[in-house]
Design a protein around this motif. Structure first.
Motif, PDB file in Angstrom:
ATOM      1  N   ALA A   7      44.723  68.026  41.235  1.00 18.15           N
ATOM      2  CA  ALA A   7      43.624  67.505  40.421  1.00 18.15           C
ATOM      3  C   ALA A   7      44.096  67.216  39.005  1.00 18.15           C
ATOM      4  CB  ALA A   7      42.461  68.488  40.417  1.00 18.15           C
ATOM      5  N   GLY A   8      44.982  68.042  38.485  1.00 20.16           N
ATOM      6  CA  GLY A   8      45.527  67.807  37.147  1.00 20.16           C
ATOM      7  C   GLY A   8      46.325  66.511  37.087  1.00 20.16           C
ATOM      8  N   ILE A   9      47.139  66.269  38.092  1.00 20.69           N
ATOM      9  CA  ILE A   9      47.920  65.030  38.156  1.00 20.69           C
ATOM     10  C   ILE A   9      46.982  63.826  38.255  1.00 20.69           C
ATOM     11  CG2 ILE A   9      49.482  63.685  39.627  1.00 20.69           C
ATOM     12  CD1 ILE A   9      50.922  66.368  40.235  1.00 20.69           C
ATOM     13  N   ALA A  10      45.987  63.921  39.113  1.00 19.27           N
ATOM     14  CA  ALA A  10      45.057  62.801  39.294  1.00 19.27           C
ATOM     15  C   ALA A  10      44.209  62.566  38.048  1.00 19.27           C
ATOM     16  CB  ALA A  10      44.167  63.056  40.502  1.00 19.27           C
ATOM     17  N   ASP A  22      42.843  46.319  31.412  1.00 21.52           N
ATOM     18  CA  ASP A  22      43.126  45.515  32.607  1.00 21.52           C
ATOM     19  C   ASP A  22      43.198  46.389  33.853  1.00 21.52           C
ATOM     20  OD1 ASP A  22      43.224  43.138  31.169  1.00 21.52           O
ATOM     21  OD2 ASP A  22      45.386  43.295  30.833  1.00 21.52           O
ATOM     22  N   GLN A  23      43.891  47.510  33.745  1.00 26.63           N
ATOM     23  CA  GLN A  23      44.056  48.382  34.907  1.00 26.63           C
ATOM     24  C   GLN A  23      42.757  49.089  35.287  1.00 26.63           C
ATOM     25  OE1 GLN A  23      46.468  48.181  36.878  1.00 26.63           O
ATOM     26  NE2 GLN A  23      47.837  47.023  35.566  1.00 26.63           N
ATOM     27  N   ILE A  24      41.977  49.510  34.309  1.00 29.70           N
ATOM     28  CA  ILE A  24      40.716  50.184  34.662  1.00 29.70           C
ATOM     29  C   ILE A  24      39.780  49.176  35.329  1.00 29.70           C
ATOM     30  CG2 ILE A  24      39.468  49.928  32.469  1.00 29.70           C
ATOM     31  CD1 ILE A  24      39.432  53.056  34.691  1.00 29.70           C
ATOM     32  N   GLY A  25      39.843  47.920  34.894  1.00 31.39           N
ATOM     33  CA  GLY A  25      39.046  46.880  35.556  1.00 31.39           C
ATOM     34  C   GLY A  25      39.469  46.691  37.004  1.00 31.39           C
ATOM     35  N   ARG A  26      40.780  46.668  37.245  1.00 34.68           N
ATOM     36  CA  ARG A  26      41.291  46.559  38.622  1.00 34.68           C
ATOM     37  C   ARG A  26      40.860  47.771  39.439  1.00 34.68           C
ATOM     38  NH1 ARG A  26      46.853  46.942  39.072  1.00 34.68           N
ATOM     39  NH2 ARG A  26      46.571  46.448  41.257  1.00 34.68           N
ATOM     40  N   PHE A  27      40.946  48.952  38.836  1.00 31.51           N
ATOM     41  CA  PHE A  27      40.569  50.166  39.556  1.00 31.51           C
ATOM     42  C   PHE A  27      39.088  50.146  39.922  1.00 31.51           C
ATOM     43  CE2 PHE A  27      38.742  54.446  39.457  1.00 31.51           C
ATOM     44  CZ  PHE A  27      39.341  54.945  40.598  1.00 31.51           C
ATOM     45  N   LEU A  28      38.258  49.733  39.000  1.00 31.05           N
ATOM     46  CA  LEU A  28      36.820  49.683  39.285  1.00 31.05           C
ATOM     47  C   LEU A  28      36.532  48.708  40.422  1.00 31.05           C
ATOM     48  CD1 LEU A  28      35.416  49.848  35.656  1.00 31.05           C
ATOM     49  CD2 LEU A  28      35.417  51.673  37.379  1.00 31.05           C
ATOM     50  N   PHE A  47      37.333  61.284  45.125  1.00 28.85           N
ATOM     51  CA  PHE A  47      37.509  60.306  44.044  1.00 28.85           C
ATOM     52  C   PHE A  47      38.898  60.395  43.438  1.00 28.85           C
ATOM     53  CE2 PHE A  47      37.412  59.028  39.584  1.00 28.85           C
ATOM     54  CZ  PHE A  47      36.960  57.734  39.699  1.00 28.85           C
ATOM     55  N   LEU A  48      39.347  61.607  43.115  1.00 29.66           N
ATOM     56  CA  LEU A  48      40.666  61.744  42.509  1.00 29.66           C
ATOM     57  C   LEU A  48      41.771  61.319  43.466  1.00 29.66           C
ATOM     58  CD1 LEU A  48      40.273  65.019  40.411  1.00 29.66           C
ATOM     59  CD2 LEU A  48      40.293  62.640  39.599  1.00 29.66           C
ATOM     60  N   ALA A  49      41.581  61.561  44.750  1.00 28.48           N
ATOM     61  CA  ALA A  49      42.544  61.063  45.735  1.00 28.48           C
ATOM     62  C   ALA A  49      42.571  59.538  45.697  1.00 28.48           C
ATOM     63  CB  ALA A  49      42.191  61.556  47.134  1.00 28.48           C
ATOM     64  N   GLY A  50      41.419  58.923  45.516  1.00 28.35           N
ATOM     65  CA  GLY A  50      41.337  57.470  45.412  1.00 28.35           C
ATOM     66  C   GLY A  50      42.054  56.930  44.187  1.00 28.35           C
ATOM     67  N   VAL A  51      42.010  57.683  43.088  1.00 27.17           N
ATOM     68  CA  VAL A  51      42.752  57.284  41.888  1.00 27.17           C
ATOM     69  C   VAL A  51      44.241  57.212  42.220  1.00 27.17           C
ATOM     70  CG1 VAL A  51      43.456  58.014  39.568  1.00 27.17           C
ATOM     71  CG2 VAL A  51      41.050  58.188  40.263  1.00 27.17           C
ATOM     72  N   ALA A  82      47.173  66.577  48.961  1.00 32.34           N
ATOM     73  CA  ALA A  82      46.477  67.836  48.671  1.00 32.34           C
ATOM     74  C   ALA A  82      44.993  67.600  48.389  1.00 32.34           C
ATOM     75  CB  ALA A  82      47.136  68.550  47.490  1.00 32.34           C
ATOM     76  N   LEU A  83      44.685  66.535  47.691  1.00 25.67           N
ATOM     77  CA  LEU A  83      43.288  66.250  47.355  1.00 25.67           C
ATOM     78  C   LEU A  83      42.490  65.714  48.535  1.00 25.67           C
ATOM     79  CD1 LEU A  83      43.812  64.635  43.864  1.00 25.67           C
ATOM     80  CD2 LEU A  83      42.764  66.859  44.338  1.00 25.67           C
TER      81      LEU A  83
END
Length: 91
Positions: A7-10, A22-28, A47-51, A82-83
């Motif tokens: 979870a810390g890494i994610a 730009d990247q947060i837009g792609r992620f959304l 969600f964090l696994a999805g990140v 793990a997530l």
């Protein structure tokens, strides 16, 4: 890898995404959520696994994260595993 370490890494990966418009837009677009929903979505299981999955779909982005965070790319895959609870649950 423990769920807490994963979870810390994610979380760090999500923070780095949030600093790049730009990247947060792609992620959304990838996740199908709006910017106003990130906090709520972050509390949802998976969600964090999805990140981390998002990073794993873009090698240059993944390598930049790993270089900046000082971790190996295999750690991203291990954290995602793990997530998500294993591949059998999230094929």
């Amino acid at each position: 890898m423990s769920a807490e370490e994963a979870a810390g890494i994610a979380t760090e990966a999500l923070l780095r995404l949030s600093r790049d418009p730009d990247q947060i837009g792609r992620f959304l677009a990838f996740s199908g959520i709006g910017p106003e929903m990130i906090r709520q979505a972050a509390a949802e299981p998976g969600f964090l696994a999805g990140v981390l999955e998002f990073y794993m779909t873009d090698e240059p982005l993944l390598l930049a994260l790993c270089e900046n965070a000082g971790i190996r790319p295999t750690m991203i895959a291990a954290a995602r595993y793990a997530l998500a609870g294993g591949l059998e649950d999230h094929a």
